[in-house]
Design a protein around this motif. Sequence first.
Motif, PDB file in Angstrom:
ATOM      1  N   VAL A   1     -57.753  56.869  50.381  1.00 59.15           N
ATOM      2  CA  VAL A   1     -58.072  55.794  49.440  1.00 59.15           C
ATOM      3  C   VAL A   1     -57.056  55.788  48.301  1.00 59.15           C
ATOM      4  O   VAL A   1     -56.795  56.832  47.693  1.00 59.15           O
ATOM      5  N   LEU A   2     -56.518  54.627  48.029  1.00 62.43           N
ATOM      6  CA  LEU A   2     -55.640  54.417  46.879  1.00 62.43           C
ATOM      7  C   LEU A   2     -56.419  53.569  45.880  1.00 62.43           C
ATOM      8  O   LEU A   2     -56.804  52.441  46.187  1.00 62.43           O
TER       9      LEU A   2
ATOM     10  N   ASP B   1     -49.403  43.195  48.683  1.00 64.37           N
ATOM     11  CA  ASP B   1     -48.257  43.934  49.216  1.00 64.37           C
ATOM     12  C   ASP B   1     -48.606  45.402  49.439  1.00 64.37           C
ATOM     13  O   ASP B   1     -48.246  45.991  50.463  1.00 64.37           O
ATOM     14  N   VAL B   2     -49.304  45.993  48.495  1.00 63.34           N
ATOM     15  CA  VAL B   2     -49.719  47.396  48.643  1.00 63.34           C
ATOM     16  C   VAL B   2     -50.636  47.537  49.847  1.00 63.34           C
ATOM     17  O   VAL B   2     -50.448  48.442  50.673  1.00 63.34           O
ATOM     18  N   ARG B   3     -51.626  46.667  49.968  1.00 62.90           N
ATOM     19  CA  ARG B   3     -52.566  46.714  51.101  1.00 62.90           C
ATOM     20  C   ARG B   3     -51.849  46.710  52.442  1.00 62.90           C
ATOM     21  O   ARG B   3     -52.194  47.470  53.345  1.00 62.90           O
ATOM     22  N   HIS B   4     -50.864  45.826  52.564  1.00 62.44           N
ATOM     23  CA  HIS B   4     -50.195  45.676  53.851  1.00 62.44           C
ATOM     24  C   HIS B   4     -49.160  46.759  54.126  1.00 62.44           C
ATOM     25  O   HIS B   4     -48.748  46.933  55.273  1.00 62.44           O
ATOM     26  N   ARG B   5     -48.745  47.481  53.116  1.00 57.07           N
ATOM     27  CA  ARG B   5     -47.729  48.516  53.307  1.00 57.07           C
ATOM     28  C   ARG B   5     -48.316  49.915  53.468  1.00 57.07           C
ATOM     29  O   ARG B   5     -47.583  50.840  53.827  1.00 57.07           O
ATOM     30  N   LEU B   6     -49.598  50.069  53.199  1.00 55.03           N
ATOM     31  CA  LEU B   6     -50.212  51.381  53.377  1.00 55.03           C
ATOM     32  C   LEU B   6     -50.292  51.732  54.855  1.00 55.03           C
ATOM     33  O   LEU B   6     -50.367  50.842  55.712  1.00 55.03           O
TER      34      LEU B   6
ATOM     35  N   PRO C   1     -51.900  52.777  58.390  1.00 58.97           N
ATOM     36  CA  PRO C   1     -53.184  52.376  58.970  1.00 58.97           C
ATOM     37  C   PRO C   1     -54.261  53.406  58.637  1.00 58.97           C
ATOM     38  O   PRO C   1     -54.030  54.610  58.684  1.00 58.97           O
ATOM     39  N   GLY C   2     -55.421  52.927  58.291  1.00 53.60           N
ATOM     40  CA  GLY C   2     -56.531  53.816  57.951  1.00 53.60           C
ATOM     41  C   GLY C   2     -56.693  54.067  56.461  1.00 53.60           C
ATOM     42  O   GLY C   2     -57.756  54.445  56.004  1.00 53.60           O
ATOM     43  N   ALA C   3     -55.636  53.873  55.690  1.00 54.60           N
ATOM     44  CA  ALA C   3     -55.722  54.041  54.234  1.00 54.60           C
ATOM     45  C   ALA C   3     -56.248  52.742  53.622  1.00 54.60           C
ATOM     46  O   ALA C   3     -55.920  51.652  54.083  1.00 54.60           O
ATOM     47  N   ARG C   4     -57.076  52.881  52.594  1.00 53.89           N
ATOM     48  CA  ARG C   4     -57.695  51.712  51.982  1.00 53.89           C
ATOM     49  C   ARG C   4     -57.333  51.620  50.503  1.00 53.89           C
ATOM     50  O   ARG C   4     -57.117  52.625  49.844  1.00 53.89           O
ATOM     51  N   VAL C   5     -57.338  50.402  49.994  1.00 55.40           N
ATOM     52  CA  VAL C   5     -57.141  50.152  48.571  1.00 55.40           C
ATOM     53  C   VAL C   5     -58.495  49.828  47.963  1.00 55.40           C
ATOM     54  O   VAL C   5     -59.274  49.061  48.541  1.00 55.40           O
TER      55      VAL C   5
END
Length: 117
Positions: free
Chosen positions: A50-51, A71-76, A78-82
């Motif tokens: 989680v970020l 942009d942050v959401r799409h660059r994390l 896979p599996g990591a969430r904002v």
Amino acid sequence: MTFFPKPTEPHDLPGRVHLAMPAEIDFTTAGKLLPHIMSAARDRGDRLEVLVLDLTTTSFMDSQGIRLINDVRHRLRPGARVRLVARPEGIASRVLELTGMRRDVPVYDNLAEALAT
């Protein structure tokens, strides 16, 4: 005028990164924030779950702030969430509501809730 273009240093939390965002997120600051946010996320590698972007002290945010979050959401990885933290009566919260970002990214009223599992 904002002289604080990058988020604060990330806090060391298991599987989580908490970054406090600056007072203003606009055209001049958003482009500078993205590399710092992504660097903090990359430093965690596969351990990042989680970020949390903390907007509680953000008093101005325009469409560039929404673009930054996307942009942050799409660059994390896979599996990591904002997750976002924003004061309910704050400008950032209002912008998130008006743009529909609340449908795509969880927004919490306080940091403890955002960091919880």
